[in-house]
Design an enzyme around this catalytic site. Structure first.
Site, PDB file in Angstrom:
ATOM      1  N   ARG A 170      15.585   2.625 -19.547  1.00  0.00           N
ATOM      2  CA  ARG A 170      15.177   3.968 -19.953  1.00  0.00           C
ATOM      3  C   ARG A 170      13.862   4.313 -19.266  1.00  0.00           C
ATOM      4  NH1 ARG A 170      16.162   6.105 -24.709  1.00  0.00           N
ATOM      5  NH2 ARG A 170      15.247   7.924 -23.692  1.00  0.00           N
ATOM      6  N   GLY A 171      13.468   5.580 -19.398  1.00  0.00           N
ATOM      7  CA  GLY A 171      12.223   6.041 -18.802  1.00  0.00           C
ATOM      8  C   GLY A 171      12.487   7.001 -17.656  1.00  0.00           C
ATOM      9  N   GLN A 183      10.145   7.439 -12.022  1.00  0.00           N
ATOM     10  CA  GLN A 183       9.063   6.585 -11.522  1.00  0.00           C
ATOM     11  C   GLN A 183       8.948   5.300 -12.350  1.00  0.00           C
ATOM     12  OE1 GLN A 183       8.774   9.964 -11.657  1.00  0.00           O
ATOM     13  NE2 GLN A 183       8.803  10.139  -9.432  1.00  0.00           N
ATOM     14  N   ARG A 231      28.997   5.596 -18.860  1.00  0.00           N
ATOM     15  CA  ARG A 231      29.852   6.151 -17.793  1.00  0.00           C
ATOM     16  C   ARG A 231      29.706   5.350 -16.514  1.00  0.00           C
ATOM     17  NH1 ARG A 231      28.497   8.990 -13.405  1.00  0.00           N
ATOM     18  NH2 ARG A 231      26.353   9.230 -14.132  1.00  0.00           N
ATOM     19  N   ARG A 232      28.476   5.098 -16.113  1.00  0.00           N
ATOM     20  CA  ARG A 232      28.234   4.325 -14.896  1.00  0.00           C
ATOM     21  C   ARG A 232      28.612   2.861 -15.088  1.00  0.00           C
ATOM     22  NH1 ARG A 232      22.344   7.107 -14.009  1.00  0.00           N
ATOM     23  NH2 ARG A 232      22.950   8.755 -12.549  1.00  0.00           N
ATOM     24  N   ARG A 279      11.357   3.746 -13.936  1.00  0.00           N
ATOM     25  CA  ARG A 279      12.483   2.866 -13.593  1.00  0.00           C
ATOM     26  C   ARG A 279      12.245   2.183 -12.250  1.00  0.00           C
ATOM     27  NH1 ARG A 279      17.947   6.125 -15.572  1.00  0.00           N
ATOM     28  NH2 ARG A 279      16.993   7.143 -17.371  1.00  0.00           N
ATOM     29  N   CYS A 336      25.816  11.824 -24.116  1.00  0.00           N
ATOM     30  CA  CYS A 336      25.112  10.647 -23.611  1.00  0.00           C
ATOM     31  C   CYS A 336      25.705   9.352 -24.152  1.00  0.00           C
ATOM     32  CB  CYS A 336      23.635  10.728 -23.971  1.00  0.00           C
ATOM     33  SG  CYS A 336      22.635  11.540 -22.702  1.00  0.00           S
ATOM     34  N   LYS A 384      23.048  18.092 -16.367  1.00  0.00           N
ATOM     35  CA  LYS A 384      23.698  16.890 -16.900  1.00  0.00           C
ATOM     36  C   LYS A 384      23.012  16.369 -18.156  1.00  0.00           C
ATOM     37  CE  LYS A 384      21.304  13.324 -14.137  1.00  0.00           C
ATOM     38  NZ  LYS A 384      20.815  12.533 -15.288  1.00  0.00           N
ATOM     39  N   SER A 391       7.849  15.150 -17.045  1.00  0.00           N
ATOM     40  CA  SER A 391       8.035  14.171 -15.979  1.00  0.00           C
ATOM     41  C   SER A 391       7.864  14.833 -14.611  1.00  0.00           C
ATOM     42  CB  SER A 391       9.423  13.537 -16.062  1.00  0.00           C
ATOM     43  OG  SER A 391      10.428  14.438 -15.617  1.00  0.00           O
TER      44      SER A 391
END
Length: 312
Positions: free
Chosen positions: A151-152, A155, A133-134, A157, A242, A87, A17
């Site tokens: 997901r992804g 860019q 979590r968020r 997203r 995750c 993370k 990425s």
């Protein structure tokens, strides 16, 4: 027996990425600046986690899917080190592939990004969010907004956001800033509003036990190493990843470490925040102590009444 590369050559393994490559380039540039005689290359690869985009991570195997191919390249000697967002790393790493250094921490906060041209959230569309979590913490901030998984890479997203699929995205400030997309940030959430993922904003350099890494001398940021160690110890004790909303964030203040933690009680879906302070030399112990204390307190409660932190 691992293969070896030329003596003056360093090969860095990276996800393919744009953000991952940029982060690997940051480590590459540091090595080249400190050791101009070294030939430093980046070998990119698509990980299993990058290929499976139609399911949430907890349904397909968690954080390990983002490092499997990079670990294999290290073990086979095709690369000499890997660069990860801390993370995104599993809490347990193979003994033969130790973490060598953590970078200075970029902005650890989560942020809200709106579609291009928008000035406020559209209540008829969902917020795009990639972690439980968020999602849990957003319920307090935006109780009337729906949250939908996304997901992804970054860019991808942002393209989905600007195409009108979401009212806004919740992302890490660090990635946006590193990519020069800070102008897309509409709102920063304080660490009290949304506690960051363990290691958020820190780059981790991972190597092979049988190799030497003199060229990384000076790269390791001590404060990030201390905070990251404590955060990972907290999450590791609670077996978080995750698929778990466990979170932790540490700050080094002089000779002390101040560590915040988020504990999720699965039986009723509630979460709790608490903190601990102690000597920064005891980072791992502080992380485990806070995790053990929160788990004990909240699992033993008979009437679900919180007695030692901040209930949410």
């Amino acid at each position: 027996m691992i293969q070896t590369t030329a003596k003056n050559k360093v090969i860095i393994g990276s996800r393919e990425s744009r953000l991952a490559v940029l982060q690997s380039e940051m480590v590459r540039d540091y090595i080249k600046e400190q050791h101009p005689g070294l030939d430093v290359e980046i070998l990119t690869m698509k990980t299993t986690g990058d290929k499976i985009l139609d399911r949430t991570l907890d349904k397909v195997g968690g954080k390990g899917l983002f490092v499997k191919e990079l670990d294999k390249a290290l073990l086979e000697g095709r690369t000499m080190l890997s660069v990860h967002s801390l993370k995104d790393m599993p809490m347990e790493v193979p003994e033969d592939l130790p973490l060598l250094a953590f970078s200075r921490r970029e902005d650890p906060r989560d942020v809200l990004v709106l579609p291009e041209g928008a000035a406020s959230l559209d209540p008829l569309k969902p917020l795009g969010c990639s972690s439980l979590r968020r999602t849990l913490q957003l319920q307090t901030i935006y109780p009337d907004m729906k949250v939908k998984s996304i997901r992804g890479n970054l860019q991808t997203r942002l393209r989905k956001l600007d195409a009108g699929e979401y009212a806004g995205l919740i992302l890490a400030a660090a990635g946006l800033k590193r990519l020069g997309l800070e102008k897309r940030i509409h709102r920063y959430f304080s660490v009290d509003e949304i506690l960051p993922a363990a290691g958020q904003g820190i780059l981790a350099v991972q190597g092979h036990k049988g190799l030497k890494y003199e060229y990384l001398s000076g790269y390791k940021d001590e404060d990030a190493w201390i905070a990251g160690t404590a955060e990972r110890a907290f999450v590791r004790y609670l077996d978080g990843g995750c698929s778990s909303p466990v979170a932790a964030f540490g700050i080094v203040e002089g000779e002390e470490l101040f560590l915040r933690g988020l504990y999720y009680r699965e039986k009723d879906g509630r979460y709790f925040k608490d903190s601990i302070r102690g000597a920064k030399t005891e980072a791992a112990r502080l992380g485990m102590c806070l995790a053990e204390r929160m788990k004990r307190e909240h699992e033993e409660q008979e009437n679900d009444k919180y007695t030692g932190g901040e209930p949410v």
